[in-house]
Design a protein around this motif. Structure first.
Motif, PDB file in Angstrom:
ATOM      1  N   ASN A  74      -3.945  10.987  -1.351  1.00 42.94           N
ATOM      2  CA  ASN A  74      -2.684  11.698  -1.573  1.00 42.94           C
ATOM      3  C   ASN A  74      -2.337  11.736  -3.060  1.00 42.94           C
ATOM      4  OD1 ASN A  74      -1.872   8.778  -1.735  1.00 42.94           O
ATOM      5  ND2 ASN A  74       0.085   9.743  -2.154  1.00 42.94           N
ATOM      6  N   GLY A  95      -3.972   4.144  -1.776  1.00 46.00           N
ATOM      7  CA  GLY A  95      -2.706   4.874  -1.750  1.00 46.00           C
ATOM      8  C   GLY A  95      -2.206   5.112  -3.161  1.00 46.00           C
ATOM      9  N   THR A 119       5.370   4.013  -0.430  1.00 40.85           N
ATOM     10  CA  THR A 119       6.035   4.377   0.831  1.00 40.85           C
ATOM     11  C   THR A 119       7.456   4.900   0.636  1.00 40.85           C
ATOM     12  OG1 THR A 119       4.700   2.670   1.862  1.00 40.85           O
ATOM     13  CG2 THR A 119       6.565   3.514   3.141  1.00 40.85           C
ATOM     14  N   ASP A 121       7.499   8.483  -0.054  1.00 46.07           N
ATOM     15  CA  ASP A 121       6.825   9.352   0.929  1.00 46.07           C
ATOM     16  C   ASP A 121       7.742  10.532   1.264  1.00 46.07           C
ATOM     17  OD1 ASP A 121       4.515   9.071   3.278  1.00 46.07           O
ATOM     18  OD2 ASP A 121       6.323  10.118   3.967  1.00 46.07           O
ATOM     19  N   HIS A 141       9.102   9.685   4.872  1.00 44.94           N
ATOM     20  CA  HIS A 141       9.691   8.374   5.173  1.00 44.94           C
ATOM     21  C   HIS A 141      10.362   7.710   3.980  1.00 44.94           C
ATOM     22  CE1 HIS A 141       7.924   8.832   9.058  1.00 44.94           C
ATOM     23  NE2 HIS A 141       6.767   9.105   8.490  1.00 44.94           N
ATOM     24  N   GLY A 142      10.325   8.361   2.824  1.00 43.79           N
ATOM     25  CA  GLY A 142      10.932   7.802   1.623  1.00 43.79           C
ATOM     26  C   GLY A 142      12.380   8.218   1.466  1.00 43.79           C
ATOM     27  N   SER A 195       3.969  14.176  -1.086  1.00 40.16           N
ATOM     28  CA  SER A 195       2.842  13.925  -0.182  1.00 40.16           C
ATOM     29  C   SER A 195       3.130  12.756   0.748  1.00 40.16           C
ATOM     30  CB  SER A 195       1.562  13.662  -0.990  1.00 40.16           C
ATOM     31  OG  SER A 195       1.664  12.451  -1.706  1.00 40.16           O
ATOM     32  N   SER A 196       2.229  12.578   1.710  1.00 45.75           N
ATOM     33  CA  SER A 196       2.300  11.438   2.624  1.00 45.75           C
ATOM     34  C   SER A 196       1.641  10.263   1.926  1.00 45.75           C
ATOM     35  CB  SER A 196       1.558  11.741   3.924  1.00 45.75           C
ATOM     36  OG  SER A 196       2.265  12.684   4.648  1.00 45.75           O
ATOM     37  N   THR A 197       2.470   9.407   1.353  1.00 40.89           N
ATOM     38  CA  THR A 197       1.959   8.358   0.471  1.00 40.89           C
ATOM     39  C   THR A 197       1.532   7.112   1.234  1.00 40.89           C
ATOM     40  OG1 THR A 197       4.168   7.493   0.271  1.00 40.89           O
ATOM     41  CG2 THR A 197       3.514   9.103  -1.374  1.00 40.89           C
ATOM     42  N   CYS A 198       2.072   6.954   2.452  1.00 43.06           N
ATOM     43  CA  CYS A 198       1.802   5.699   3.169  1.00 43.06           C
ATOM     44  C   CYS A 198       0.517   5.840   3.992  1.00 43.06           C
ATOM     45  CB  CYS A 198       2.997   5.309   4.016  1.00 43.06           C
ATOM     46  SG  CYS A 198       3.410   6.491   5.282  1.00 43.06           S
ATOM     47  N   GLY A 238      -0.682   8.917   5.915  1.00 43.54           N
ATOM     48  CA  GLY A 238      -1.283  10.073   5.244  1.00 43.54           C
ATOM     49  C   GLY A 238      -2.796  10.013   5.172  1.00 43.54           C
ATOM     50  N   ASN A 283       4.067   1.571   7.692  1.00 40.24           N
ATOM     51  CA  ASN A 283       2.619   1.563   7.454  1.00 40.24           C
ATOM     52  C   ASN A 283       1.823   0.862   8.549  1.00 40.24           C
ATOM     53  OD1 ASN A 283       1.798   2.625   4.645  1.00 40.24           O
ATOM     54  ND2 ASN A 283       3.691   1.489   4.258  1.00 40.24           N
TER      55      ASN A 283
END
Ligand code: GDP
Ligand code: IMO
Ligand code: MG
Length: 435
Positions: free
Chosen positions: A36, A238, A242, A245, A248-249, A257-260, A263, A338
């Motif tokens: 990501n 990563g 998170t 994210d 979810h952030g 992006s989907s950082t956790c 993703g 996560n």
């Protein structure tokens, strides 16, 4: 025989020390994979006192026996990665193990221009609310690396170009032409004085990148599945973290992006059941760069002291990082999202010399107490941290190599974290160096 995946993810707002952990773990893996983000990341690796900063190249690159893969979920600035490779090579690093997904999308000059223009426009006064004496700060405080606009184009589809297109000159030229027409209309609206994009000039500037990256391009999902099927273990790196994210952030003060760990499947093509251990990396305190709520932020001498002791200045932008006490409410939420299986506790050495250490274990909100994180930025801005105070430690712990060498108060701090989050601290880090 089937290999398995291990993930290393940030549990706060980034810069937890993921680069160091990736570097340390890499020798046990056949591949290290970024899934990501883009050049907004800044991962430091310190080897024998020599500091390296990675932005797009996976932090596993220092171990040439391990493939360093940039997965399809990453957005790649071709000019930035060229410079990064040149810098690494000038420092004597072998970059031949780099692999780049043909399906990773490119960050092009219009993405960076749009990122800048949007941030400037949002930071300025609101013409529709002159009585407010200027609008509240609406800018996100991005790294201006074009990340948001590049992911937006990926989702929009018609105006995005992928790494695989770099080596198809006719396709590349045509896509640049049609996209430039669209981008010129848009940038004029955002910033009337901005110069127009010249598709042919961009095409020419990309030719050295095509030549340099071409031999490293691959169908990375097939490559990863082949590796795993042959028993090879894979490490997922990563970027960002998170609480940044996009889902979810602390939205909207997040990255795009989907950082956790959630993703990883979409950002690499490796299904979630291939991922075993998920290592959540956390600092012994909190930091944040850019805008957005930060309940335990210390805008005082204590915050300055953490910043100076931890050298908390951005690896990518050089901006001073906002510093504060450890927020366990936030970290426990991030560990939950996560599915973390263990924790790496970083920069514990920075906390030496404080008489007392405070940790946030709950939030006060509207007169009530909650131990739930409130990821919506508006909600999180309303909370007041509730602290527990633990004894500090005076000793310099940077030479410790086992837990037994840590002072009792440091051990108590670690145990407090383990008990609150309900996960073991597998690694305690007491200095930037690999050793
Ligand atoms: P990343 O983005 O998560 O890879 O983290 P960064 O590299 O942006 O920031 C972490 C900073 O902390 C870097 O300057 C590291 O060299 C440094 N660092 C990592 N672990 C430790 C540690 O245990 N102690 C100290 N003092 N510094 C550390
Ligand atoms: P690593 O991988 C810290 C922050 C930016 C900004 C917000 C959005 O080094 O931990 P963007 O440019 O992504 O649109 O910016 O996210 N941010 C990070 N902060 N570490 C990072 O990466 C970050 N990546 C993005 O400061 O607030
Ligand atoms: Mg960083």
């Amino acid at each position: 025989m089937t290999g398995s995946g291990t993930a290393v993810v940030g549990l706060q707002w980034g810069d937890e020390g993921k680069g160091k952990i990736i570097d340390v773990l890499t020798p046990s893996f056949r591949a290290v994979v970024r899934y990501n983000g883009g050049a907004n990341a800044g991962h430091s690796v310190v080897v024998g006192g020599k500091r390296f900063a990675l932005h797009l190249v996976p932090a596993g690159i220092f171990h040439p026996g391990t493939a360093a893969i940039i997965g399809n979920g990453v957005v790649i600035d071709p000019i930035a990665i060229m410079k990064e490779l040149e810098t690494l090579e000038a420092q004597g690093v072998d970059t031949s193990a780099l692999v780049v997904s043909t399906r990773a999308h490119l960050v092009l000059p219009w993405h960076k221009a749009e990122d800048e223009a949007r941030e400037a426009l949002l930071a300025g006064p609101d013409p529709d609310a002159p009585e407010s004496g200027g609008a509240p700060e609406k800018a996100i405080g991005t790294t201006k690396r074009g990340i948001g606009p590049a992911y937006a184009d990926k989702a929009t589809r018609s105006t995005s170009i992928r790494a695989g297109d770099l080596v198809r000159p006719d396709v590349l030229r045509e896509k640049l032409r049609s996209t430039a027409r669209f981008k010129n209309a848009m940038i004029r609206a955002l910033n009337p004085g901005a110069p127009e994009f010249d598709a042919e000039a961009i095409f020419q500037s990309l030719q050295p990148c095509a030549a340099r990256l071409g031999p490293h391009l691959a169908d990375t999902p097939y490559l990863l599945h082949t590796l795993l099927r042959s028993g090879g273990d894979v490490l997922f790196e990563g970027a960002n973290a998170t609480l940044l994210d996009v889902d979810h952030g602390t939205y909207p003060y997040v990255t795009s992006s989907s950082t956790c760990a959630l993703g990883i499947p979409s950002g690499t093509g490796v299904p979630s059941r291939a991922i075993g251990d998920i290592i959540g990396v956390m600092k012994a305190y909190s930091t944040r760069v850019g805008g957005g709520p930060f309940p335990t932020e210390l805008r005082d001498a204590t915050g300055d002291r953490i910043r100076e002791r931890g050298r908390e200045y951005g690896t990518t932008t050089g901006r001073p990082r906002r510093c504060g006490w450890l927020d366990l409410v936030a970290v426990r939420y991030a560990a939950m999202i996560n599915g973390a299986s263990s924790l790496s506790l970083m920069l514990l050495d920075v906390l030496a010399g404080f008489d007392e250490l405070r940790v946030c274990t709950a939030y006060k909100v509207g007169g009530a107490i909650t131990d739930r994180f409130l990821p919506d930025a508006h909600d999180l801005a309303q909370v007041e941290p509730v602290y527990e105070t633990l004894p500090g430690f005076a000793e310099d712990i940077t030479e410790a190599t086992t837990r037994a060498e840590l002072p009792a108060s440091a051990l108590r701090y670690i145990r407090f974290i383990e008990e609150y989050i309900g996960l073991p601290v597998g690694i305690v880090s007491v200095g930037p160096d690999r050793k």
